[in-house]
Design a protein around this motif. Structure first.
Motif, short mmCIF file in Angstrom:
data_model
loop_
_atom_site.label_atom_id
_atom_site.label_comp_id
_atom_site.label_asym_id
_atom_site.label_seq_id
_atom_site.Cartn_x
_atom_site.Cartn_y
_atom_site.Cartn_z
N CYS A 299 0.84 -1.21 0.00
CA CYS A 299 0.00 0.00 0.00
C CYS A 299 0.87 1.26 0.00
CB CYS A 299 -0.92 0.00 1.20
SG CYS A 299 -2.25 -1.22 1.12
N LYS A 300 1.93 1.25 0.77
CA LYS A 300 2.82 2.41 0.81
C LYS A 300 3.49 2.63 -0.56
CE LYS A 300 3.91 2.43 5.76
NZ LYS A 300 4.95 2.18 6.80
N ARG A 301 3.83 1.55 -1.22
CA ARG A 301 4.43 1.67 -2.56
C ARG A 301 3.42 2.23 -3.56
NH1 ARG A 301 7.61 -4.17 -2.99
NH2 ARG A 301 9.35 -3.62 -1.59
N LEU A 302 2.17 1.79 -3.47
CA LEU A 302 1.14 2.31 -4.37
C LEU A 302 0.90 3.79 -4.13
CD1 LEU A 302 -1.45 -0.63 -4.25
CD2 LEU A 302 -0.10 0.09 -6.22
N ALA A 304 3.05 5.93 -2.77
CA ALA A 304 4.25 6.66 -3.16
C ALA A 304 4.39 6.78 -4.67
CB ALA A 304 5.48 5.96 -2.57
N ALA A 305 3.83 5.81 -5.41
CA ALA A 305 3.93 5.84 -6.87
C ALA A 305 3.23 7.05 -7.47
CB ALA A 305 3.33 4.56 -7.46
N PHE A 306 2.34 7.67 -6.70
CA PHE A 306 1.60 8.83 -7.20
C PHE A 306 1.84 10.08 -6.34
CE2 PHE A 306 -0.67 5.19 -8.90
CZ PHE A 306 -0.80 5.55 -10.24
N ASP A 307 2.97 10.09 -5.65
CA ASP A 307 3.32 11.30 -4.91
C ASP A 307 3.61 12.46 -5.87
OD1 ASP A 307 2.99 10.18 -2.44
OD2 ASP A 307 5.11 9.69 -2.12
N ILE A 317 -1.27 15.76 -14.14
CA ILE A 317 -2.45 15.26 -13.42
C ILE A 317 -2.03 14.82 -12.03
CG2 ILE A 317 -4.32 13.57 -13.42
CD1 ILE A 317 -3.96 13.29 -16.43
N LYS A 318 -2.75 15.30 -11.04
CA LYS A 318 -2.52 14.86 -9.67
C LYS A 318 -3.46 13.71 -9.36
CE LYS A 318 -0.99 14.64 -5.49
NZ LYS A 318 0.26 13.90 -5.26
N ILE A 319 -2.90 12.56 -9.08
CA ILE A 319 -3.70 11.36 -8.78
C ILE A 319 -3.49 10.98 -7.33
CG2 ILE A 319 -4.10 8.93 -9.32
CD1 ILE A 319 -3.13 9.47 -12.14
N ASN A 320 -4.55 10.97 -6.57
CA ASN A 320 -4.53 10.52 -5.17
C ASN A 320 -5.31 9.22 -5.06
OD1 ASN A 320 -3.06 12.74 -4.24
ND2 ASN A 320 -4.91 13.97 -3.96
N LEU A 321 -4.79 8.30 -4.27
CA LEU A 321 -5.44 7.00 -4.10
C LEU A 321 -5.90 6.83 -2.66
CD1 LEU A 321 -2.99 4.60 -6.00
CD2 LEU A 321 -4.96 5.84 -6.91
N SER A 322 -7.08 6.27 -2.51
CA SER A 322 -7.58 5.84 -1.20
C SER A 322 -7.71 4.33 -1.25
CB SER A 322 -8.92 6.49 -0.89
OG SER A 322 -8.76 7.88 -0.67
N ILE A 323 -7.11 3.64 -0.27
CA ILE A 323 -7.05 2.18 -0.29
C ILE A 323 -7.64 1.61 1.00
CG2 ILE A 323 -5.54 0.16 -0.54
CD1 ILE A 323 -3.47 2.00 -1.83
N GLY A 324 -8.47 0.57 0.82
CA GLY A 324 -8.98 -0.18 1.96
C GLY A 324 -8.47 -1.61 1.89
N VAL A 325 -8.05 -2.16 3.03
CA VAL A 325 -7.43 -3.49 3.05
C VAL A 325 -8.23 -4.42 3.97
CG1 VAL A 325 -5.30 -4.79 3.45
CG2 VAL A 325 -5.19 -2.36 2.80
N ASN A 353 -8.77 10.36 5.37
CA ASN A 353 -7.32 10.26 5.25
C ASN A 353 -6.93 10.04 3.79
OD1 ASN A 353 -4.72 10.23 6.18
ND2 ASN A 353 -4.74 8.06 6.75
N LYS A 354 -7.23 11.01 2.91
CA LYS A 354 -7.04 10.84 1.48
C LYS A 354 -5.57 10.58 1.13
CE LYS A 354 -11.03 13.44 -0.18
NZ LYS A 354 -11.52 14.55 -0.99
N HIS A 355 -5.41 9.87 0.01
CA HIS A 355 -4.09 9.46 -0.48
C HIS A 355 -3.37 8.66 0.60
CE1 HIS A 355 -1.21 9.30 -3.60
NE2 HIS A 355 -0.25 9.96 -2.95
N ASN A 356 -4.09 7.68 1.14
CA ASN A 356 -3.54 6.82 2.18
C ASN A 356 -4.31 5.51 2.18
OD1 ASN A 356 -1.99 5.98 4.41
ND2 ASN A 356 -1.92 8.10 5.16
N PHE A 357 -4.04 4.67 3.14
CA PHE A 357 -4.72 3.37 3.20
C PHE A 357 -5.15 3.08 4.62
CE2 PHE A 357 -0.23 2.71 3.91
CZ PHE A 357 -0.16 1.78 4.92
#
Length: 366
Positions: A299-302, A304-307, A317-325, A353-357
């Motif tokens: 999740c941290k790698r994903l 960081a890939a869009f920092d 383009i600014k891409i922020n990811l929200s991840i649920g595990v 907690n956007k752009h986080n997991f």
């Protein structure tokens, strides 16, 4: 015209060209005989017909465009008919005319239509029968002991040449039939492969389809239960994806989706599966070995890939990811439970907690 029809016409065109080449070879090989006979016995109209066939065959074979292959079919059929009728008139049924008749009908059947082939066969049989009835003395048996040496030589040669020509024509058609069958089989296999790919993959990103992901997740959970190991799923959502579409258009949105899919595939293992859930949501299935620490790293790698912003044409383009595990069996032991909890964890990240997991068991503590 469909691809299948184009392929069929191309095959027919190639066959017609090969048959014309057979006519050229046959006429060229027999040309010395015609010339010698002409010089020794004088002119006969059959000599001129022979030369005309050779010239026409050359002209057709070396013409620039061969798309109208009907004229090739006509020439080949006329040539076979010509040899057949000469044999019927001069030798009779032992001249190889049956082989020539069969090959002519086969040419028309393969390169034109069954109707024309049937009509031709009927007319040819009627004409040959008429010749044999009106000229019964033409029926000569090549093994007749009363024949002179010259006559027997002529009869045997003509019969062998006729059968040989028919054999080459029929062999060519059979070989091309096999080739056509092989190509059709390959085309069908390719179409099936394409359909299977479309059924199992998202057309935009190339990731696995929802159906395939569901099947793979069920298979993974069954294996995890049987062998007592952990598995996990990640629900991934692009934050404020609609803003990308509104600001730069849907092409930019599609580019962002493909870029997310590309980086997901690069960061997960070959044994893991990524799919597009629809819209801007993705699902990742993590196979054995899986632990909370391993999920944390992925999740941290994903994230960081869009920092950094993603270049797109003249924009970024600014891409922020929200991840649920959700991890099996810690957060649930069924596909429904894991999907539901992973989705809730993703929604929590998206809201707080956007752009986080977020892990499924952390929702209540946060």
């Amino acid at each position: 015209m469909t691809d299948s029809q184009k392929l069929q016409n191309k095959l027919k065109q190639n066959i017609a060209v090969k048959l014309v080449l057979i006519v050229i070879i046959a006429c060229a090989l027999l040309l010395p005989v015609t010339v010698i006979t002409w010089l020794n016995e004088g002119y006969h109209h059959l000599h001129l017909v022979h030369i005309v066939f050779l010239i026409l065959a050359f002209a057709l074979y070396f013409r620039p465009s061969k798309q109208l292959f009907g004229i090739d079919v006509a020439l080949v059929t006329m040539f076979l008919s010509f040899v057949m009728l000469i044999g019927a008139y001069g030798i009779g049924i032992n001249s190889g005319l049956l082989a020539l008749l069969f090959s002519s009908c086969l040419v028309l059947l393969y390169l034109h239509s069954s109707m024309l082939s049937a009509i031709y066969g009927f007319l040819a049989i009627a004409l040959v029968a008429t010749i044999l009835l009106l000229k019964p003395d033409s029926v000569i048996f090549p093994y007749d002991a009363h024949l002179s040496l010259d006559t027997a030589y002529y009869v045997w040669n003509f019969s062998i040449i006729s059968v040989l020509i028919a054999f080459v024509v029929i062999s060519t058609l059979l070989a091309e039939t096999y080739k056509k069958f092989s190509q059709s089989t390959l085309l069908l296999a390719k179409k099936k492969e394409e359909l299977d790919y479309l059924a199992n993959h998202d057309h935009l990103t190339g990731l696995s389809s929802q159906r395939l992901a569901q099947e793979q997740l069920e298979l993974t959970l069954n294996m995890a239960k049987r062998h007592e190991f952990k598995a996990a799923i990640l629900y991934i959502d692009i934050d404020e994806f609609s803003l990308i579409n509104d600001a730069l258009g849907h092409d930019a949105g599609d580019y962002a989706l493909k870029e997310v899919a590309k980086r997901i595939k690069e960061l997960i293992r070959d044994t893991d599966i990524a799919c597009r859930q629809g819209g801007d949501e993705f699902l990742v299935i993590l196979h054995f070995p899986v632990s909370k620490e391993a999920c944390d790293i992925i999740c941290k790698r994903l994230i960081a890939a869009f920092d950094q912003r993603v270049p797109y044409k003249d924009h970024e383009i600014k891409i922020n990811l929200s991840i649920g595990v959700a991890i099996f069996p810690d957060h649930g032991d069924t596909q429904y439970e894991l999907r539901t909890k992973a989705d809730k964890a993703m929604q929590f990240s998206k809201k707080h907690n956007k752009h986080n997991f977020t892990f499924a068991d952390e929702i209540e503590t946060k």
